[in-house]
Write a protein that holds these residues in place. Structure first.
Motif, mmCIF file in Angstrom:
data_model
loop_
_atom_site.group_PDB
_atom_site.id
_atom_site.type_symbol
_atom_site.label_atom_id
_atom_site.label_comp_id
_atom_site.label_asym_id
_atom_site.label_seq_id
_atom_site.Cartn_x
_atom_site.Cartn_y
_atom_site.Cartn_z
ATOM 1 N N ASP A 43 -7.507 -3.028 -4.674
ATOM 2 C CA ASP A 43 -8.164 -2.225 -3.920
ATOM 3 C C ASP A 43 -8.092 -2.172 -2.395
ATOM 4 N N ASN A 44 -6.865 -3.038 -2.139
ATOM 5 C CA ASN A 44 -6.432 -3.135 -0.556
ATOM 6 C C ASN A 44 -7.468 -3.527 0.132
ATOM 7 N N ALA A 86 -10.654 -2.311 4.306
ATOM 8 C CA ALA A 86 -10.091 -1.770 3.401
ATOM 9 C C ALA A 86 -8.772 -0.892 4.195
ATOM 10 N N ILE A 87 -7.487 -1.283 3.796
ATOM 11 C CA ILE A 87 -6.296 -1.053 4.568
ATOM 12 C C ILE A 87 -5.323 0.029 3.871
ATOM 13 N N LYS A 103 0.936 -1.409 -0.022
ATOM 14 C CA LYS A 103 0.146 0.057 0.117
ATOM 15 C C LYS A 103 0.805 1.182 -0.027
ATOM 16 N N LYS A 104 0.183 2.675 0.165
ATOM 17 C CA LYS A 104 0.998 3.631 0.302
ATOM 18 C C LYS A 104 0.732 4.278 1.594
ATOM 19 N N TYR A 154 2.671 -7.058 6.820
ATOM 20 C CA TYR A 154 2.501 -8.342 6.759
ATOM 21 C C TYR A 154 1.700 -8.819 7.872
ATOM 22 N N TYR A 155 0.761 -9.718 7.722
ATOM 23 C CA TYR A 155 -0.442 -9.982 8.485
ATOM 24 C C TYR A 155 -0.202 -11.419 8.924
ATOM 25 N N VAL A 156 -0.416 -11.789 10.121
ATOM 26 C CA VAL A 156 -0.696 -13.372 10.550
ATOM 27 C C VAL A 156 -1.766 -13.481 11.475
ATOM 28 N N GLY A 157 -2.646 -14.654 11.246
ATOM 29 C CA GLY A 157 -3.610 -14.869 11.877
ATOM 30 C C GLY A 157 -3.252 -15.923 12.815
ATOM 31 N N THR A 158 -3.773 -15.739 14.061
ATOM 32 C CA THR A 158 -3.135 -16.811 15.166
ATOM 33 C C THR A 158 -4.319 -17.248 15.933
#
Length: 170
Positions: A135-136, A151-152, A76-77, A87-91
């Motif tokens: 579209d993030n 929406a990030i 993204k910007k 970076y995302y992680v689901g835990t």
């Protein structure tokens, strides 16, 4: 005709089952893989995935205790229109995020993961993540707590794929 065959790029020392893989939509050499296993490295990262022997690094940082279930790489910007990679992680205890894994590991630093969506997701088990770079939009699937989307930020989708078009004019 040329034939292609799968190449084993498993990180050396990986134990357990690979639960999810995320590829940077702007750089297909950057890959994150997560392993849902206790007492083992659960977050692996490489910047040369298409190499014959990719160099993998431990990217767990401060997130060593929960079981890691899913992952996503988001491009993204920021507010100043500069490119940012998140970076995302689901835990087993919610959703976590960090920025700049590549730069942090290159500098010999430690990755710091921060909890996301605490007021909505609480400590739900995040079983799946899906990301739409155009579209993030990040889709978050939980076990027993529903499904969410966010929406990030401003998209920065510039894939490194070269296309060749043959144009014919009559």
């Amino acid at each position: 005709t040329a034939q292609t065959f799968p190449k084993d790029i498993t990180p050396p020392g990986l134990t357990g089952n690979v639960q999810d893989i995320a590829v940077n939509p702007n750089d297909d050499n950057e890959v994150m893989a997560v392993v849902s296993n206790y007492n083992a490295v659960s977050i692996w990262f490489t910047t040369n995935a298409k190499s014959t022997t990719p160099t993998w690094s431990n990217a767990e940082g401060n997130l060593t205790l929960p079981s890691i279930r899913s992952c996503a790489i988001v491009v993204k910007k920021d507010a100043s229109n500069n490119p940012v990679t998140e970076y995302y992680v689901g835990t087993s205890v919610g959703l976590y995020a960090t920025e700049g894994i590549k730069q942090t590991l290159a500098a010999g630093g430690t990755i710091t993961w921060s909890r996301e969506g605490a007021g909505v997701l609480n400590y739900a088990v995040v079983t799946s993540l899906d990301y739409r770079p155009e579209d993030n939009t990040l889709l978050i699937g939980t076990h027993g707590n529903g499904m969410y989307f966010a929406a990030i930020g401003s998209p920065n989708f510039t894939p490194n794929v070269n296309y060749t078009f043959n144009l014919f004019f009559y």
